[in-house]
Design a protein around this motif. Structure first.
Motif, mmCIF file in Angstrom:
data_model
loop_
_atom_site.group_PDB
_atom_site.id
_atom_site.type_symbol
_atom_site.label_atom_id
_atom_site.label_comp_id
_atom_site.label_asym_id
_atom_site.label_seq_id
_atom_site.Cartn_x
_atom_site.Cartn_y
_atom_site.Cartn_z
ATOM 1 N N SER A 684 0.853 -1.188 0.000
ATOM 2 C CA SER A 684 0.000 0.000 0.000
ATOM 3 C C SER A 684 0.884 1.232 0.000
ATOM 4 O O SER A 684 2.116 1.138 0.037
ATOM 5 N N ARG A 717 5.746 2.342 -7.417
ATOM 6 C CA ARG A 717 4.506 1.757 -6.875
ATOM 7 C C ARG A 717 3.825 0.886 -7.915
ATOM 8 O O ARG A 717 3.380 -0.229 -7.604
ATOM 9 N N HIS A 718 3.756 1.370 -9.145
ATOM 10 C CA HIS A 718 3.126 0.604 -10.221
ATOM 11 C C HIS A 718 3.938 -0.650 -10.541
ATOM 12 O O HIS A 718 3.368 -1.735 -10.755
ATOM 13 N N GLU A 721 3.511 -3.206 -7.771
ATOM 14 C CA GLU A 721 2.163 -3.768 -7.828
ATOM 15 C C GLU A 721 2.067 -4.802 -8.944
ATOM 16 O O GLU A 721 1.495 -5.890 -8.763
ATOM 17 N N SER A 724 3.918 -7.996 -8.104
ATOM 18 C CA SER A 724 3.312 -8.796 -7.031
ATOM 19 C C SER A 724 2.141 -9.640 -7.512
ATOM 20 O O SER A 724 1.612 -10.446 -6.753
ATOM 21 N N ASP A 782 -5.507 -10.498 -9.663
ATOM 22 C CA ASP A 782 -4.984 -9.986 -8.383
ATOM 23 C C ASP A 782 -5.839 -10.552 -7.260
ATOM 24 O O ASP A 782 -6.858 -9.975 -6.880
#
Length: 1200
Positions: A684, A717-718, A721, A724, A782
């Motif tokens: 986050s 961050r992108h 993400e 992951s 996701d």
């Protein structure tokens, strides 16, 4: 923007209005606080500028207005106080309604305007609520203020035109004139501001732009942290603007090929440029201006305390806000760009305003002590007048001069020991023990080995003198100086200033100010000749071009990424190189040749990191760069580290404490640690100390990362993400829990255990194929973002998702060794059979073994309830045998294998008797909850959900509460589970959120949470309510208000409405409220003596906000409720609402509003996330909730 103000000013008189003022036929003159005498122009001043390397203070002497002159020439003590008292002057401001004469000489036509006068500008608006002015007159542009006789007009005279205002009375006109007088005097006495205006150094970009919605093109100027809008070039020259936009509240983005938007909290300005290139130039300038506006002047003011630092050490530009921290020179922005071209190993360039972390007390003191004048006595001791650099010189001359001065060291003062290495080293060791910093600097840059001096300064464990601190800092900042000038000056001058590392053609698209979310076509790219040289990456129109189209300094690169089919990111070309820079821009270079892009990325990575090409291994990275990092669990200090993302693994390494990460070779050149992003419990972003922060929650630690750039943060961050997420149908490429179980399997198993274990025919019934397909695809995309909720996802759909997920795995759950499992199923000796099963289970890969364990644990619990769901061990085996072995299900041996695994679950997976009893007890409890009329359970067994900061599934925390749990206890437990710092100033609070998120109420810290939740369970309209924990940003101001005020009553004008009234036509009406201790009164107006309504504060619930469908007149609203009635109050300002709400809380809780003392957690709390126990959520029908409430047993601790 004030380029026309080319005057050298001198104070000659200072007088206010008096009876002795001269009066002519046209009116009486408000004397300016200073009259001005033109003695020379700015160009003359610049030509007369002394040698920049001597750095004398002639400029400031010419432009300074001495305070003594003001004191002796002011008309009265009152005037002296107005001029000299800084505290009063800082707060001077006047606002009010005036009539302004229309332009174009329309005599007699006046328009009502709201006028605001502060210490910088006179602005007028259409209304009091407007944020952006209709016209702006800087006080520095006002030449005089004249007052007419016999009327209430006054005239503001500028070089462009005269503005006429009319007050309501002569007295009010005099008030405006007097305030203008005082503020103009204050404005004129700033010598630094005058010099900045004269030089025009504040304007970074200006030009003509089209503003959508406006008839004519505007002249726009970006100056000193503001974007100014002018009607014409003449107005811009005379500094008479339409309005200005403060850049510290803006964000800018491209909207089409020529257009861009500037967004503010109040309004969006849409501009259109002449071309795409011009648009990009404006966006770059705006982005830099926003970053600079958000920066701090604190360091700059301290460094400028040395007067010679007030001018650039290279060109003499005033107010330089950059510095080379190893060469001890303060430089302007233009020269800083050329210093960055030298490379970080030559000149370490830092901003005085933005790079706060580098400016320690010792570094600031070092610059104050040495200063540009003394530094240039070494660096520029032999500059010929013909080669000296001026503020007006272009880029080419500036670059040549700086290369000669600092790289070739052509103008330096050569030390007598130059060329004698041993003597230089000994002299440096002796110098650092003394007080002469200039001698130390001369020795360093004449070839002395800094390593010898570092050994000496390392013994300064407890320095006894300031000079020792500074000597140590100077050595430290030059520890990575890689050019050792040991040869004669002739050899030094022949040093190569550029070194081509790689060159070739790549395809480039326009730079981006936001993440490239849309796929770009090849037509958007243009072929460019790219050159990677020492310190910079340049791109040219073609290989014959001399001047580059653009240059990216390696020191400005924050991260670089290689995008391609394997990364899941493609932009126009199958392979692209992405560079994220400090100027908040992203540069994309593409090619069809994967080998070429990989070679470019490797070369850039090595040049960017300045590390040995062999270690750490940089091959195969998707993204790499430098980030700030700290480990929240271990309480490590924040440090800079090198991060590289490969597939789903994030590798990072850190320098030793005495190595400057990013400017030289790392001490430890191997990767220190790595994270598997697919195994994170949570990923986050949060705002921590004003910085965007990536938060990675792992099994035993929480990791925080920050970037120096907003856009680079978004890129990381992108990328994280994306990395992951599950990348294929292989079991090892799935998102995993901390126990190495795929998140999809874990979520499905937990959901069916809680909501479907008593469902008859579970796993045999077919779900709805369309719903199953959609849910399975969402989980494959996701799984962490998919939260299964009762009522939204039927258990049969979820059961079929689990079966299809296992059946469609690329390699199967049991890998390819199916025959071995089937063979063991045929062994008659039970002990031999179980022994061989254990061997096969042990040989499975980690993820496969964990998944088999989780699945068999679940199926054992399902068959335990077979008397209800009819799913015996045999039935489950018939269903899961073909699924797990991925066959048609015609062979009984596969069914026998699954049956053996379920029947012998305790033995094969080493489950103790105690664990089994606990598990079966929880299953019995679930069955009772589904079928029994009441449930008996001890306090603390109910599980609730709390959202942290925002209602997002990933922000949800599940935890136990008892009948006695207070809001304060709940808050502390959630902070503990989230590993969140609980500094008392953070002011965390628990909010009850209702009306689909439009209303919220902070819970009193003693309020019982369970009572509120059970109330929700009995009222249908509360089904969408939830608990939210966040920082109460108003708490500090509310506390201060209550501390400063003797609270007894509170009175204010509001807009009032009764929500269910039939007589008010659903409109808000002007009313007056009076809060008198514990009673709230509503009056028609301020003169009314009898209240229209009154309420007891104790009987009301107060919610911040008003539902949007009721169309409140402002966003500062309050809804208070009693039973089913609601009343609405709308305030004009946030401060009014905040103060009123503070008084309400004070009266309602008799002054006991907030807990006293620290909010830190003082006792350990069980981390329920790692518990194997199935959580019992507080959900279900109204009857079930009522039964739960009635059956809670409150246990007295003393009984045990």
């Amino acid at each position: 923007m004030l380029q026309d103000c080319e005057k050298d000013v001198r104070l000659s008189s200072c007088s206010l209005i008096s009876e002795d003022d001269d009066i002519d036929n046209d009116g009486r003159l408000f004397q300016e606080s200073a009259s001005y005498e033109v003695t020379t122009t700015t160009e003359d001043l610049m030509r007369r500028k002394p040698n920049v390397y001597e750095m004398v203070d002639e400029h400031k002497q010419n432009w300074t207005i001495e305070d003594e002159e003001i004191y002796t020439e002011c008309a009265s003590p009152e005037d002296t106080y107005a001029v000299c008292n800084d505290d009063v002057g800082d707060n001077l401001e006047k606002t009010g309604w005036l009539e302004k004469q229309a332009p174009q000489g329309k005599a007699g036509l006046f328009q009502k305007r709201f006028v605001k006068l502060d210490k910088e500008h006179l602005q007028y608006f259409n209304s009091e609520q407007e944020i952006f002015a209709k016209g702006v007159i800087p006080l520095s542009a006002i030449k005089q203020v004249m007052v007419g006789t016999g009327d209430s007009k006054f005239h503001v005279v500028t070089t462009v035109r005269t503005f006429t205002f009319r007050a309501s009375s002569v007295a009010e006109r005099d008030d405006w004139g007097y305030m203008l007088q005082r503020l103009m005097r204050m404005n004129r006495t700033s010598s630094l501001a005058a010099l900045s205006m004269a030089s025009g150094s504040g304007t970074t970009r200006s030009g003509s732009l089209e503003l959508r919605g406006y008839r004519h093109r505007l002249h726009v100027s970006l100056s000193n942290g503001r974007l100014w809008l002018y009607k014409s070039a003449q107005d811009m020259k005379g500094c008479i603007g339409i309005s200005f936009i403060n850049m510290n509240v803006t964000s800018s983005k491209a909207v089409d090929k020529r257009g861009f938007d500037i967004n503010t909290p109040w309004k969006t300005f849409s501009f259109v440029a002449e071309s795409e290139a011009e648009r990009d130039e404006w966006l770059t300038a705006l982005s830099e201006a926003t970053s600079e506006a958000l920066s701090s002047m604190e360091v700059a003011e301290q460094v400028w305390a040395n007067k010679s630092n007030g001018f650039c050490a290279d060109c003499g530009a005033p107010f330089p806000d950059w510095a080379s921290i190893n060469m001890l020179v303060v430089i302007c922005k233009q020269c800083a760009g050329e210093h960055r071209f030298l490379g970080a190993s030559i000149s370490k360039v830092r901003s005085l305003k933005m790079d706060k972390d580098i400016w320690t007390r010792e570094v600031i003191k070092l610059f104050q002590t040495v200063g540009n004048q003394r530094s240039n006595s070494f660096w520029a001791a032999n500059v010929p007048p013909s080669e000296a650099l001026s503020i007006h010189d272009g880029t080419e001359k500036r670059r040549a001069f700086i290369l000669a001065k600092y790289m070739e060291r052509k103008y330096r003062k050569v030390h007598p020991l130059f060329g004698q290495q041993e003597q230089l080293n000994e002299a440096l060791c002796a110098a650092v023990m003394g007080t002469d910093l200039l001698e130390t600097m001369a020795l360093i840059f004449c070839g002395a080995d800094v390593a010898h001096a570092m050994e000496v300064t390392s013994n300064f464990a407890e320095p006894t003198r300031t000079e020792q601190f500074l000597q140590k800092e100077l050595i430290f900042q030059n520890r990575l100086n890689v050019i050792n000038m040991t040869g004669p000056p002739e050899q030094t001058a022949r040093l190569k200033t550029t070194k081509i590392i790689r060159c070739g053609y790549l395809w480039k698209t326009a730079s981006l100010s936001k993440l490239p979310t849309e796929r770009r076509a090849k037509e958007d790219f243009n072929q460019r000749w790219c050159v990677l040289e020492y310190g910079a990456f340049s791109y040219f129109e073609n290989e014959k071009s001399i001047t580059p189209n653009g240059r990216i300094y390696l020191q400005d690169i924050l991260s670089l990424a290689m995008n391609g089919p394997n990364t899941g990111v493609e932009y126009g070309f199958p392979f692209t190189l992405e560079l994220s820079c400090k100027n908040e821009r992203i540069y994309l270079f593409g090619s069809d040749d994967a080998e070429a892009v990989r070679d470019w990325s490797q070369s850039l990575a090595k040049a960017f990191t300045s590390v040995d090409p062999a270690v750490p291994n940089l091959e195969g990275f998707w993204r790499m760069g430098r980030l700030w990092y700290w480990d929240g669990q271990r309480q490590r200090a924040r440090q800079h580290g090198l991060f590289a993302l490969r597939s789903s693994f994030l590798n990072f390494c850190f320098p030793s404490s005495d190595i400057d990460c990013g400017n030289g070779k790392d001490a430890d050149s191997s990767w220190n640690d790595s994270l598997n992003l697919r195994k994170l419990q949570e990923i986050s972003d949060q705002i921590i100390e004003g910085h965007q922060t990536i938060v990675l929650v792992e099994k035993r630690r929480t990791i925080y990362m920050q970037s120096d750039s907003r856009l680079d943060f978004a890129s990381w961050r992108h990328a994280m993400e994306t990395a992951s997420l599950s990348s294929s149908l292989s079991l090892s490429h799935q998102q995993l829990t901390e126990l190495d179980v795929p998140v999809t399997v874990h979520r499905c198993v937990e959901y069916i255990t809680q909501h479907g274990i008593t469902s008859e025919g579970i796993y045999r019934k077919c779900g709805r194929n369309s719903h199953v397909h959609v849910l399975l695809e969402a989980m494959r995309s996701d799984a962490r973002a998919v939260w299964l909720r009762e009522g939204e996802h039927p258990v049969d759909d979820v059961a079929n998702v689990l079966k299809r997920f296992l059946r469609e795995l690329s390699e199967g759950l049991f890998k390819s060794n199916h025959l071995a499992w089937i063979r063991i199923a045929g062994i008659e000796d039970v002990e031999e059979k179980l022994a061989q099963y254990k061997v096969l289970i042990k040989e499975l890969p980690t993820v496969n073994r964990a998944t088999v364990t989780c699945l068999m644990d679940h199926l054992y619990c399902v068959q335990y309830c077979s008397h209800i769901n009819q799913m015996t061990t045999r039935n489950l085996s018939i269903v899961f045998g073909p699924t797990l072995f991925q066959t048609e299900g015609r062979q009984s041996q596969e069914t026998n294998v699954v049956e053996d695994l379920i029947t012998n679950y305790r033995v094969l997976f080493k489950v103790t008797e105690e664990q089994m009893k606990t598990k079966l007890k929880n299953i019995d409890l679930l069955v009772q909850m589904k079928e029994g009329p009441t449930i008996k359970m001890a306090a603390g067994d109910l599980i609730i959900e709390v959202y942290v900061e925002a209602k997002k599934p990933e922000n949800c925390v599940s935890l136990k509460v008892s009948a006695q749990t207070s809001a304060d206890e709940l808050k502390r437990e959630v902070l503990y589970l989230k590993h969140t710092s609980t500094d008392i100033q953070d002011s965390w609070a628990v909010f009850e959120v209702i009306a689909q998120g439009e209303l919220e109420r902070p819970l009193h810290y003693k309020e019982k949470v369970l009572d509120l939740l059970l109330l929700w369970g009995t009222v249908q309209e509360h089904k969408d309510n939830f608990l939210l924990m966040k920082k109460n940003v108003s708490m500090g101001q509310m506390k201060k208000f209550l501390a400063d005020k003797v609270v007894g009553t509170f009175k204010n004008r509001v807009k009032y409405r009764e929500d269910n009234s039939r007589f008010l036509s659903h409109r808000f009406q002007d009313k007056v409220i009076l809060l008198n201790f514990q009673t709230l009164f509503l009056f028609k107006d301020e003169k009314s003596l009898k209240p229209e309504k009154e309420w007891s504060v104790l009987a009301l619930k107060f919610y911040i906000g008003i539902r949007k469908k009721l169309k409140p007149p402002s966003c500062w609203g309050l809804t208070f409720v009693q039973e089913k009635q609601q009343w609405l109050l709308s305030f004009n300002r946030q401060a009014e609402l905040r103060d009123f709400f503070a008084c309400l809380l004070h009266f309602k809780y008799d002054g006991d509003v907030w807990p006293v003392g620290s909010t830190e957690l003082t006792r350990p709390v069980q981390d329920h996330r790692s518990s194997n126990r199935s959580l019992i959520p507080l959900r279900g029908s109204e009857a079930e909730r009522t039964n739960l409430r009635d059956s809670i047993i409150v246990v007295d601790p003393s009984i045990t």
